[in-house]
Structures are given as C-alpha cells and as structure tokens.
Motif scaffolding. Structure first.
Motif, PDB file in Angstrom:
ATOM      1  N   ILE A 166       9.188  35.853  20.703  1.00  0.00           N
ATOM      2  CA  ILE A 166       9.842  37.266  20.116  1.00  0.00           C
ATOM      3  C   ILE A 166      10.878  36.827  18.882  1.00  0.00           C
ATOM      4  CG2 ILE A 166       9.869  39.294  19.851  1.00  0.00           C
ATOM      5  CD1 ILE A 166       7.301  38.664  21.307  1.00  0.00           C
ATOM      6  N   CYS A 168      13.829  36.131  15.368  1.00  0.00           N
ATOM      7  CA  CYS A 168      14.469  36.952  14.210  1.00  0.00           C
ATOM      8  C   CYS A 168      15.003  35.850  14.097  1.00  0.00           C
ATOM      9  CB  CYS A 168      15.316  38.126  14.797  1.00  0.00           C
ATOM     10  SG  CYS A 168      15.780  38.971  13.225  1.00  0.00           S
ATOM     11  N   PRO A 300      17.129  43.150  15.640  1.00  0.00           N
ATOM     12  CA  PRO A 300      16.735  44.219  15.990  1.00  0.00           C
ATOM     13  C   PRO A 300      16.021  44.281  17.891  1.00  0.00           C
ATOM     14  CG  PRO A 300      15.199  42.631  15.022  1.00  0.00           C
ATOM     15  CD  PRO A 300      16.260  42.370  14.948  1.00  0.00           C
ATOM     16  N   ASP A 303      13.735  46.387  19.564  1.00  0.00           N
ATOM     17  CA  ASP A 303      12.053  46.015  18.845  1.00  0.00           C
ATOM     18  C   ASP A 303      11.630  44.619  20.239  1.00  0.00           C
ATOM     19  OD1 ASP A 303      11.610  47.880  18.036  1.00  0.00           O
ATOM     20  OD2 ASP A 303      11.768  47.425  15.401  1.00  0.00           O
ATOM     21  N   MET A 304      12.703  43.713  19.840  1.00  0.00           N
ATOM     22  CA  MET A 304      12.728  42.166  20.595  1.00  0.00           C
ATOM     23  C   MET A 304      12.041  41.842  22.203  1.00  0.00           C
ATOM     24  SD  MET A 304      15.363  39.980  18.905  1.00  0.00           S
ATOM     25  CE  MET A 304      14.292  38.467  18.923  1.00  0.00           C
ATOM     26  N   PHE A 307       7.968  44.228  22.438  1.00  0.00           N
ATOM     27  CA  PHE A 307       7.059  43.149  22.206  1.00  0.00           C
ATOM     28  C   PHE A 307       7.215  42.235  22.786  1.00  0.00           C
ATOM     29  CE2 PHE A 307       8.012  45.034  17.858  1.00  0.00           C
ATOM     30  CZ  PHE A 307       5.714  45.748  17.898  1.00  0.00           C
ATOM     31  N   MET A 326       5.693  36.316  17.022  1.00  0.00           N
ATOM     32  CA  MET A 326       6.588  36.988  16.302  1.00  0.00           C
ATOM     33  C   MET A 326       7.558  36.794  15.942  1.00  0.00           C
ATOM     34  SD  MET A 326       6.057  41.275  16.883  1.00  0.00           S
ATOM     35  CE  MET A 326       4.194  41.273  17.602  1.00  0.00           C
ATOM     36  N   GLU A 327       8.049  37.462  14.366  1.00  0.00           N
ATOM     37  CA  GLU A 327       8.926  37.749  13.843  1.00  0.00           C
ATOM     38  C   GLU A 327       9.172  38.174  12.939  1.00  0.00           C
ATOM     39  OE1 GLU A 327      10.626  35.549  10.275  1.00  0.00           O
ATOM     40  OE2 GLU A 327      10.549  33.224  11.902  1.00  0.00           O
ATOM     41  N   LEU A 328      10.251  39.040  13.679  1.00  0.00           N
ATOM     42  CA  LEU A 328      10.554  40.094  13.292  1.00  0.00           C
ATOM     43  C   LEU A 328      12.067  40.069  12.195  1.00  0.00           C
ATOM     44  CD1 LEU A 328      11.239  42.504  16.436  1.00  0.00           C
ATOM     45  CD2 LEU A 328       9.308  42.027  15.084  1.00  0.00           C
ATOM     46  N   PRO A 329      12.227  41.524  11.255  1.00  0.00           N
ATOM     47  CA  PRO A 329      13.084  40.955  10.608  1.00  0.00           C
ATOM     48  C   PRO A 329      14.704  41.519  10.496  1.00  0.00           C
ATOM     49  CG  PRO A 329      11.685  42.526   9.816  1.00  0.00           C
ATOM     50  CD  PRO A 329      11.171  42.605  10.855  1.00  0.00           C
ATOM     51  N   CYS A 330      15.210  41.275   9.974  1.00  0.00           N
ATOM     52  CA  CYS A 330      16.967  41.483  10.206  1.00  0.00           C
ATOM     53  C   CYS A 330      17.136  42.327   8.987  1.00  0.00           C
ATOM     54  CB  CYS A 330      17.540  40.323  10.531  1.00  0.00           C
ATOM     55  SG  CYS A 330      17.310  38.728   9.173  1.00  0.00           S
ATOM     56  N   HIS A 331      18.547  42.803   9.329  1.00  0.00           N
ATOM     57  CA  HIS A 331      19.353  43.931   8.580  1.00  0.00           C
ATOM     58  C   HIS A 331      20.035  43.508   7.947  1.00  0.00           C
ATOM     59  CE1 HIS A 331      14.955  45.761   8.318  1.00  0.00           C
ATOM     60  NE2 HIS A 331      15.207  45.581  10.303  1.00  0.00           N
TER      61      HIS A 331
END
Length: 343
Positions: A166, A168, A300, A303-304, A307, A326-331
C-alpha cells in the motif's frame, strides 16, 4: 480483555477508553493519558468483543465465525524507534485502531536487527501476519516472507518485492510540493533530505528540470531526515551568499527542525532576516501546532492502514495469492510556512 479493565488501570471512564481505541485521531486533553490508555491495551492484549460491538452498532446479522482473529506484527524497516520520526508513531496508532476494528490482535513491534532472531529453528513465527513500515533491504524482505504466512508493506513507493504493498508516491508528493512553490513565484528551491535512491529527491529534481530551472548544488543538503539535521541545514543555507527563497524538506520532522532554527536565527535580530517558504511531506500532528504552521503534503495514514489490514486478512483467509499493489493519492495542506505566512 474488557474496556472496563483498561479504564480501571488508567483511571478514566470506559467511554473515554472506547473513544481512544476506536478513533486514531482522538486525543484526550492530556495527550500523555491517550498514550497510557493505548499502552494499557497493548499490555493486556486487548481485543474487542465483536458480538457486543455489532449490537452497539445496531447490526442484526450473526457474528461470522469464519472471521478469525489474526495476530499482526509490525516491522520498523526505516527507523529504529517511533520517537525517531513521529510519522511512524502515528501510522502505528492507525494500525492498532484498524486491528481493533478488523478483529485482529496487534503483535510485536520489530526492528530490522530482530529479524535474524525470529523463530530460530522454526519455519514460522507465532504471529500470523506482518506489516512492514518503510523501505527494507531485500534480504530482510526475503526473511520475513519465509517466516510469516502473509506480509504487506506500507511505504511511499513500491519496493517490488513479493508482498502486498500500500503506497503513496513519494515522487508525486515531492512534485506536488515543488509545483506549489513554483506557483507562488519561487525560482530558487532547496532540497533537504535523503539523496540516495530516494523518490522524493527524484521528484524534486525532475520537477525543476521540467520547468527548465537549473539545479544549484549548494541548494541540495543531504541528510538522514532527522530534526537535528533539519536544524543544521538552516544554518548551511542561511550562510550562502544567495540563499534560496524556498525550501522543500523530504519529511515533516526535518522541516520542524528547520523552522526551529529559522525562528531562533531571526529572533537574534540579524541585519538581514532570512525566512524562506518551507514545505514538506507527511502531515504529522505537530505540523499544525508549530509556529508558523507547516505547509505539507498529507500522506493518508488512516486509509493506508485500513487497506493494508484488509490485504493481510484476505491473504490469510485464502482470498488472493498474487501480489497486490495499491497507490493512494496525497493532498496539499496549505498553512503559514508557505503561502500564508505574513512576517
């Protein structure tokens, strides 16, 4: 072990214990009390009563007996302790909370040197799964894959090992940070952080090249990304004949050290104030409490953790065999240190 026992040990109400253990973002007014509650839960090997939890949430379905409890160990692959980088301490808190929600038991917290001693003379360890926090060497990855039934990694970039990951993207986070500084009008941007095969440095470097901006050697400060080295990096940049107008730190803890040094330097009434725009990556809790508040790229963590636990449980129950990535977005979190700070 019940919430009531933890409440008795820590001298608080059962409701307070429940709030702390069910919400990783919840903090008691006394932050030390929050940690005492979590430590008591670790010592008692607390596991929520799933039947009671379902009744509380109004769930009418029967408890699924196939939803076994799994023990999940954690490996700190990049740092030696949680105190070294609060990002990993906060990630650990999210993992613990997620374990409670998903009927898992938080196991041991291991460091890289511990791996060689795991399960000596046995093919497996007592825990069911392992979560790897941060990049680890290939031999360590091979060792844990032999010892655990299921392994998943949480990192800023994929390691391409034989495990679920997982991620980001550190490179994308760095690009987002530098792009923001360029949008503010800065054309001289320094980098403070690891420069050895580091995706965040690559993202910084490529972003400047894409904007046809030259790479200034003096603006790159190699560090191990600690608070102390961030503090020292400020002095190095401030001493330049033409110091940069903006600084990108590879993580928040480095940036916090840099901001501390900047505050001390400018408080001594030097002839010339040096107050560059500062941005970093992680969004740890302290980033919003420091003055000036730190502009950063939010990873995140919740969320990391969510998952990663789902992936581990699914593999342990025979749900998938191929490696999942799985790659999650950053903000972007705009605060005072870049874009809002008015001296």
């Amino acid at each position: 072990m019940s919430l009531k026992k933890i409440a008795q040990m820590t001298g608080v109400s059962v409701a307070t214990v429940s709030r702390v253990l069910s919400n990783a973002d919840y903090q008691c007014q006394d932050r030390a009390l929050t940690e005492r509650i979590r430590q008591a839960a670790r010592e008692l090997h607390y596991v929520p009563n799933q039947s009671a939890r379902q009744l509380k949430l109004g769930e009418n379905r029967k408890y699924d007996s196939t939803n076994r409890q799994f023990v999940i160990d954690i490996l700190l692959a990049r740092v030696h302790s949680f105190e070294e980088d609060p990002f990993f301490a906060e990630m650990h808190r999210y993992i613990e909370t997620e374990c409670y929600k998903q009927n898992c038991v938080p196991g041991q917290v291991l460091r890289v040197p511990d791996i060689s001693m795991l399960g000596a003379g046995a093919s497996r360890v007592r825990a069911d799964g392992l979560l790897v926090l941060g990049k680890c060497p290939q031999p360590v990855a091979d060792a844990v894959l032999r010892k655990y039934r299921a392994v998943a990694a949480i990192d800023r970039n994929p390691m391409d090992y034989r495990m679920d990951e997982i991620t980001c993207s550190g490179a994308k986070a760095a690009e987002m940070a530098v792009e923001y500084l360029l949008e503010l009008g800065h054309v001289s941007v320094a980098y403070i952080g690891d420069c050895t095969m580091e995706a965040r440095y690559q993202g910084y470097y490529e972003c400047l090249l894409n904007h046809k901006l030259s790479i200034v050697y003096e603006y790159t400060v190699p560090t191990n990304q600690t608070r102390e080295e961030g503090y020292a990096a400020f002095g190095r940049l401030a001493a330049l004949d033409k110091p940069p107008g903006a600084v990108f730190c590879a993580n928040d803890v480095t940036a916090l050290g840099f901001l501390h040094a900047m505050k001390e330097y400018n408080g001594r009434r030097h002839k010339q104030v040096y107050r560059p725009a500062v941005i970093s990556i992680d969004d740890i809790e302290e980033a919003a409490r420091v003055s000036p508040m730190l502009t950063t790229i939010r990873i995140p963590k919740g969320d990391m953790a969510h998952f990663a636990l789902l992936s581990l449980k699914d593999r342990l129950m025979g749900g998938h065999q191929a490696c999942v990535r799985m790659e999650l977005p950053c903000h972007l979190m705009v605060r005072e240190s870049a874009g809002m700070y008015v001296p």
